[in-house]
Design a protein around this motif. Structure first.
Motif, mmCIF file in Angstrom:
data_model
loop_
_atom_site.group_PDB
_atom_site.id
_atom_site.type_symbol
_atom_site.label_atom_id
_atom_site.label_comp_id
_atom_site.label_asym_id
_atom_site.label_seq_id
_atom_site.Cartn_x
_atom_site.Cartn_y
_atom_site.Cartn_z
ATOM 1 N N VAL A 183 96.063 25.974 15.072
ATOM 2 C CA VAL A 183 96.086 26.221 13.628
ATOM 3 C C VAL A 183 97.278 25.508 12.992
ATOM 4 O O VAL A 183 97.167 24.882 11.927
ATOM 5 N N LEU A 184 98.418 25.591 13.632
ATOM 6 C CA LEU A 184 99.618 24.937 13.092
ATOM 7 C C LEU A 184 99.447 23.421 13.041
ATOM 8 O O LEU A 184 99.958 22.766 12.127
ATOM 9 N N ASP A 185 98.741 22.883 13.988
ATOM 10 C CA ASP A 185 98.509 21.437 14.009
ATOM 11 C C ASP A 185 97.698 20.997 12.800
ATOM 12 O O ASP A 185 97.883 19.888 12.282
ATOM 13 N N SER A 186 96.787 21.855 12.343
ATOM 14 C CA SER A 186 95.986 21.531 11.165
ATOM 15 C C SER A 186 96.793 21.701 9.876
ATOM 16 O O SER A 186 96.515 21.038 8.867
ATOM 17 N N ILE A 187 97.786 22.590 9.895
ATOM 18 C CA ILE A 187 98.615 22.831 8.705
ATOM 19 C C ILE A 187 99.731 21.802 8.597
ATOM 20 O O ILE A 187 100.040 21.307 7.507
ATOM 21 N N PHE A 188 100.327 21.462 9.745
ATOM 22 C CA PHE A 188 101.454 20.516 9.771
ATOM 23 C C PHE A 188 101.113 19.313 10.655
ATOM 24 O O PHE A 188 101.752 19.095 11.693
ATOM 25 N N PRO A 189 100.115 18.522 10.279
ATOM 26 C CA PRO A 189 99.680 17.435 11.168
ATOM 27 C C PRO A 189 100.773 16.379 11.408
ATOM 28 O O PRO A 189 100.828 15.789 12.489
ATOM 29 N N ASP A 190 101.618 16.131 10.393
ATOM 30 C CA ASP A 190 102.645 15.098 10.531
ATOM 31 C C ASP A 190 104.019 15.674 10.851
ATOM 32 O O ASP A 190 104.937 14.921 11.185
ATOM 33 N N GLU A 191 104.150 16.979 10.744
ATOM 34 C CA GLU A 191 105.466 17.609 10.901
ATOM 35 C C GLU A 191 105.692 18.238 12.270
ATOM 36 O O GLU A 191 106.824 18.523 12.643
ATOM 37 N N ILE A 192 104.623 18.466 13.031
ATOM 38 C CA ILE A 192 104.767 19.180 14.295
ATOM 39 C C ILE A 192 104.700 18.215 15.480
ATOM 40 O O ILE A 192 103.935 17.254 15.480
ATOM 41 N N THR A 193 105.555 18.473 16.466
ATOM 42 C CA THR A 193 105.616 17.628 17.659
ATOM 43 C C THR A 193 105.757 18.514 18.889
ATOM 44 O O THR A 193 106.647 19.382 18.936
ATOM 45 N N ASP A 194 104.896 18.303 19.879
ATOM 46 C CA ASP A 194 104.971 19.090 21.114
ATOM 47 C C ASP A 194 106.138 18.627 21.984
ATOM 48 O O ASP A 194 106.412 17.431 22.116
ATOM 49 N N ILE A 195 106.796 19.587 22.605
ATOM 50 C CA ILE A 195 107.833 19.313 23.582
ATOM 51 C C ILE A 195 107.325 19.667 24.980
ATOM 52 O O ILE A 195 107.581 18.953 25.945
ATOM 53 N N SER A 196 106.578 20.756 25.077
ATOM 54 C CA SER A 196 105.921 21.181 26.322
ATOM 55 C C SER A 196 104.737 22.048 25.934
ATOM 56 O O SER A 196 104.417 22.198 24.746
ATOM 57 N N ASP A 197 104.061 22.654 26.926
ATOM 58 C CA ASP A 197 102.901 23.504 26.632
ATOM 59 C C ASP A 197 103.288 24.737 25.817
ATOM 60 O O ASP A 197 102.439 25.301 25.109
ATOM 61 N N SER A 198 104.507 25.159 25.918
ATOM 62 C CA SER A 198 104.928 26.379 25.229
ATOM 63 C C SER A 198 106.084 26.136 24.246
ATOM 64 O O SER A 198 106.691 27.087 23.748
ATOM 65 N N GLU A 199 106.358 24.872 23.970
ATOM 66 C CA GLU A 199 107.490 24.573 23.092
ATOM 67 C C GLU A 199 107.145 23.385 22.194
ATOM 68 O O GLU A 199 106.522 22.415 22.617
ATOM 69 N N TYR A 200 107.561 23.470 20.946
ATOM 70 C CA TYR A 200 107.331 22.396 19.982
ATOM 71 C C TYR A 200 108.388 22.501 18.865
ATOM 72 O O TYR A 200 109.140 23.474 18.776
ATOM 73 N N ARG A 201 108.387 21.490 18.014
ATOM 74 C CA ARG A 201 109.308 21.502 16.868
ATOM 75 C C ARG A 201 108.529 21.159 15.604
ATOM 76 O O ARG A 201 107.540 20.416 15.649
#
Length: 233
Positions: free
Chosen positions: A12-30
């Motif tokens: 859901v967050l990926d659809s809201i923040f497509p350009d702002e979110i970046t994965d760091i691991s399976d359980s961590e992102y910024r």
């Protein structure tokens, strides 16, 4: 169950923040959060400061959302400084401001709510500081205006202020009189003014200016008058 909710929230967050979110691991992102600030800092030809950006780091513990997420904040690399906001200085305050929201949303996906709350808190912090600066600037202008007005209104006369003025006035007059006397004395010395020489009766007799039988002890006569007597004789 926790892992399924974490994956679902991440999608859901990926659809809201497509350009702002970046994965760091399976359980961590910024998530990059850019503040929306009014362009009130722009004055004259000066360039308005760029709105600050925060980087929110999110890490899911195993039992999230029944357990609070692990959060951290940082600024983007080489971020331009802002006159009213600093991620490094405001980090602790902003994270602490999320504690109540976290407690209210335990058991539910809460990252979007936390992002929204964080953004609003940071924007309000900037607005408050700008208002404080504007108030301080206005007070400084008013103080300067009051000082300027004193030049036209003068100082109210009271017995204390009158006595202070009188004392200064008398001292000034005494100083002025002293200077005038010193100037007059200096002029006299410069002109070398001397008293006319007065001749005794004997000197007048010796010079044939008076009769021989006159008393030698008569009062002396000024030289100028003696010359006149001689001419007349």
């Amino acid at each position: 169950m926790g892992r399924e909710e974490q994956v679902e929230e991440r999608e859901v967050l990926d659809s809201i923040f497509p350009d702002e979110i970046t994965d760091i691991s399976d359980s961590e992102y910024r998530i990059s959060i850019k503040l929306d600030l009014p362009d009130e800092d722009h004055q004259g030809d000066d360039e308005a400061p760029e709105s600050p950006t925060l980087i929110l780091y999110v890490r899911y513990p195993e039992n999230y959302p029944d357990e609070a997420p692990i959060l951290d904040l940082s600024a983007p690399q080489n971020a331009a400084p802002h006159p009213h906001f600093s991620v490094a200085a405001d980090k602790e305050r902003l994270l602490k401001g999320l504690e109540d929201t976290i407690q209210e949303n335990l058991g539910m996906a809460m990252i979007f709510t936390l992002v929204t709350t964080l953004k609003e808190e940071a924007e309000q912090l900037v607005a408050d500081r700008k208002a404080e600066d504007a108030k301080a600037h206005e007070e400084a202008l008013l103080a300067a205006e009051r000082e300027e007005n004193k030049k036209f209104h003068g100082t109210p006369v009271t017995p204390e202020t009158f006595m202070k003025w009188r004392e200064g006035f008398l001292k000034e007059m005494e100083e002025k009189q002293r200077r005038e006397e010193e100037e007059k004395l200096a002029e006299l010395k410069k002109a070398k003014v001397k008293e006319p020489v007065r001749l005794t009766g004997r000197q007048l007799w010796e010079r044939g200016l008076v009769g021989k039988g006159e008393d030698e002890d008569d009062d002396s006569v000024p030289t100028e008058q003696a010359q006149e007597l001689k001419i007349g004789a």
